[in-house]
Design a protein around this motif. Structure first.
Motif, short mmCIF file in Angstrom:
data_model
loop_
_atom_site.label_atom_id
_atom_site.label_comp_id
_atom_site.label_asym_id
_atom_site.label_seq_id
_atom_site.Cartn_x
_atom_site.Cartn_y
_atom_site.Cartn_z
N THR A 53 -3.29 -10.06 -5.88
CA THR A 53 -3.42 -10.62 -4.55
C THR A 53 -4.32 -11.85 -4.59
O THR A 53 -4.50 -12.46 -5.65
CB THR A 53 -3.98 -9.53 -3.60
OG1 THR A 53 -4.09 -10.07 -2.28
CG2 THR A 53 -5.34 -9.02 -4.05
N ASP A 102 -8.08 -13.83 -2.83
CA ASP A 102 -9.42 -13.52 -2.35
C ASP A 102 -9.42 -13.08 -0.89
O ASP A 102 -10.17 -12.17 -0.51
CB ASP A 102 -10.34 -14.74 -2.49
CG ASP A 102 -10.70 -15.06 -3.92
OD1 ASP A 102 -10.39 -14.23 -4.81
OD2 ASP A 102 -11.27 -16.14 -4.16
N GLU A 103 -8.60 -13.74 -0.08
CA GLU A 103 -8.63 -13.51 1.36
C GLU A 103 -8.20 -12.09 1.75
O GLU A 103 -8.51 -11.63 2.86
CB GLU A 103 -7.73 -14.52 2.07
CG GLU A 103 -8.23 -15.96 2.03
CD GLU A 103 -8.01 -16.65 0.68
OE1 GLU A 103 -8.60 -17.72 0.46
OE2 GLU A 103 -7.25 -16.11 -0.16
N ARG A 104 -7.50 -11.38 0.84
CA ARG A 104 -6.95 -10.08 1.20
C ARG A 104 -7.28 -8.98 0.19
O ARG A 104 -6.87 -7.83 0.36
CB ARG A 104 -5.42 -10.19 1.33
CG ARG A 104 -5.00 -11.17 2.42
CD ARG A 104 -3.51 -11.48 2.35
NE ARG A 104 -2.69 -10.32 2.59
CZ ARG A 104 -2.44 -9.82 3.81
NH1 ARG A 104 -2.98 -10.38 4.87
NH2 ARG A 104 -1.66 -8.78 3.96
N ALA A 105 -8.03 -9.31 -0.84
CA ALA A 105 -8.28 -8.34 -1.91
C ALA A 105 -8.94 -7.07 -1.41
O ALA A 105 -8.59 -5.96 -1.84
CB ALA A 105 -9.12 -8.98 -3.01
N GLN A 106 -9.89 -7.19 -0.49
CA GLN A 106 -10.62 -6.02 -0.01
C GLN A 106 -9.69 -5.04 0.70
O GLN A 106 -9.88 -3.82 0.64
CB GLN A 106 -11.73 -6.46 0.95
CG GLN A 106 -12.66 -5.32 1.39
CD GLN A 106 -13.36 -4.65 0.21
OE1 GLN A 106 -13.78 -5.30 -0.73
NE2 GLN A 106 -13.48 -3.32 0.28
N ALA A 107 -8.64 -5.56 1.33
CA ALA A 107 -7.72 -4.69 2.07
C ALA A 107 -6.93 -3.77 1.14
O ALA A 107 -6.38 -2.76 1.60
CB ALA A 107 -6.77 -5.54 2.90
N TYR A 108 -6.86 -4.11 -0.16
CA TYR A 108 -6.12 -3.30 -1.12
C TYR A 108 -7.03 -2.38 -1.94
O TYR A 108 -6.59 -1.81 -2.94
CB TYR A 108 -5.36 -4.21 -2.08
CG TYR A 108 -4.21 -4.95 -1.45
CD1 TYR A 108 -3.01 -4.30 -1.16
CD2 TYR A 108 -4.29 -6.31 -1.17
CE1 TYR A 108 -1.94 -4.98 -0.60
CE2 TYR A 108 -3.23 -7.00 -0.61
CZ TYR A 108 -2.06 -6.33 -0.32
OH TYR A 108 -1.00 -6.99 0.23
N SER A 109 -8.26 -2.21 -1.53
CA SER A 109 -9.25 -1.52 -2.37
C SER A 109 -8.84 -0.10 -2.74
O SER A 109 -9.27 0.43 -3.76
CB SER A 109 -10.61 -1.51 -1.68
OG SER A 109 -10.52 -0.87 -0.41
N ASP A 110 -8.01 0.56 -1.92
CA ASP A 110 -7.59 1.93 -2.21
C ASP A 110 -6.18 2.02 -2.77
O ASP A 110 -5.59 3.10 -2.80
CB ASP A 110 -7.67 2.77 -0.92
CG ASP A 110 -9.09 2.89 -0.39
OD1 ASP A 110 -10.02 2.93 -1.21
OD2 ASP A 110 -9.24 2.94 0.85
N CYS A 132 0.83 -1.21 0.00
CA CYS A 132 0.00 0.00 0.00
C CYS A 132 0.86 1.26 0.00
O CYS A 132 0.54 2.24 -0.70
CB CYS A 132 -0.94 -0.01 1.20
SG CYS A 132 -2.28 -1.22 1.06
N SER A 164 -7.67 -10.29 -7.96
CA SER A 164 -7.39 -11.48 -7.18
C SER A 164 -7.14 -12.67 -8.10
O SER A 164 -7.84 -12.86 -9.10
CB SER A 164 -8.55 -11.80 -6.25
OG SER A 164 -8.36 -13.05 -5.62
#
Length: 374
Positions: free
Chosen positions: A297, A299-307, A280, A313
């Motif tokens: 990335t 699936d388990e962490r994709a949302q954490a990189y949204s910005d 990030c 994924s």
């Protein structure tokens, strides 16, 4: 993308140094290849022309393995260095007799366990196999694909078919017909379209010239599977490093930068939370520099990189088969989205993950950032 009706499509002329031809595209709309289509493609192979076709691993670019002129056409179409050996594809066990000097008990055991399938065996070659196929080595790499269309095409051609991946050299290998069309239309005689490749990574390459199997390139058949079948085996030490200048490549995929998108790829390995923070931070800095950033990335962490940029994924990190199938397609998608830099997480380097990491490391040109917990 060039579209064409089954059996009818022709695209731009291409002068390859050995004559000028159009590319015949079969099955682009329907992915339905008729027996007539296969007969036409098989005839082109016999005549020394190049034909791209689907396999269970990735799409291959085939040429008559016994005709040096056909092999040179493959190298020309791909822009591939001529010292990079090719894999010869066969449809029947009997075809080995004209290619290799000896089939050892070790080779027989591996063939019984994994042929037809994504396993390539390196054996001592017969004199009839051109040096253009082997990169000047005294060995030849052979496999029998599991894909029924590929085996039918080879059987109809009546010749062994040398076939690297059907992409421009260095680019991600193609798992979809549209990738092949984008890279090679106008450069090859014929493209046979089919469905998405099942495995998504090139075959495992194993040297069986010694007393134990040595994996030269990891793939869908893992070292663990090989050991379960024959009781022994190891990875060649060159699997995890870049070959030094002057060192011969004993297998495709060993010597040059491979599998790379147009974007720069950087891998990050280490503590998961530290990797997240580092990616990030890098993404933010690169964005400030005017770079378009992609993040690869799971699936388990994709949302954490949204910005953090264009996030894709590869699937679940607990399902390496899914990750393998998506890898090359994802790298190509980043190019389609005009990404400048891809920042990528890594997967555990064991089992099928060994093959995934092999491709990722080469796509990144060995750029790996080790991130420790602060």
């Amino acid at each position: 993308m060039v579209q064409a009706k089954c059996g009818e499509g022709r695209v731009k002329d291409f002068a390859d140094g050995y004559g000028t031809h159009n590319t015949l595209i079969l099955g682009a709309d329907t992915a339905a290849i008729s027996e007539e289509d296969l007969l036409r493609a098989a005839a082109l192979l016999r005549e020394g022309e190049t034909v791209a076709f689907p396999t269970e691993t990735v799409y291959g670019l085939g040429g008559n393995a016994l005709k040096p002129m056909a092999i040179r056409k493959i190298f020309k179409a791909k822009g591939r260095p001529a010292d990079n050996p090719l894999i010869v594809h066969i449809a029947d066990r009997e075809a080995l007799d004209g290619l290799v000097r000896e089939v050892t008990p070790l080779a027989e055991a591996l063939m019984a366990a994994f042929w037809p399938g994504p396993l390539t065996l390196v054996m001592k070659k017969q004199p009839e196999v051109p040096s253009e196929v082997t990169g000047g080595l005294d060995t030849v790499a052979v496999r029998m694909p599991a894909h029924p269309l590929a085996r039918r095409l080879i059987r109809l051609s009546g010749v062994p078919v040398a076939a690297p991946s059907a992409n421009l050299s260095g680019r991600p290998s193609p798992t979809r017909c549209e990738d092949v069309i984008r890279d090679l239309s106008g450069r090859v005689a014929c493209i046979l379209c089919g469905a998405l490749s099942d495995i998504g990574l090139e075959s495992t390459v194993v040297d069986v010239t010694g007393s134990e199997p040595v994996v030269l390139r990891p793939g869908g058949i893992t070292l663990e599977m090989i050991r379960a079948a024959v009781g022994t085996g190891r990875h060649d030490e060159a699997v995890d490093r870049k070959l030094v200048e002057g060192e011969a490549a004993r297998s495709p995929g060993m010597k040059y930068t491979h599998y790379a998108p147009e974007a720069e790829v950087i891998l990050f390995r280490g503590d998961p939370e530290a990797v997240l923070a580092e990616i990030c931070a890098r993404a933010k800095q690169l964005s400030l520099e005017g770079k378009r950033v992609g993040v690869m990335t799971f699936d388990e962490r994709a949302q954490a990189y949204s910005d953090c940029g264009e996030v894709i994924s590869l699937g679940s990190c607990f399902q390496p088969e899914q990750v393998a199938q998506n890898l090359f397609r994802t790298l190509r998608t980043f190019d389609e989205r005009a990404v400048d830099v891809v920042l990528s997480e890594t997967i555990e380097d064991s089992g099928l993950g060994k093959a995934i990491m092999n491709r990722l490391i080469k796509a990144a040109g060995y750029r790996i950032v080790q991130v420790e917990k602060s």
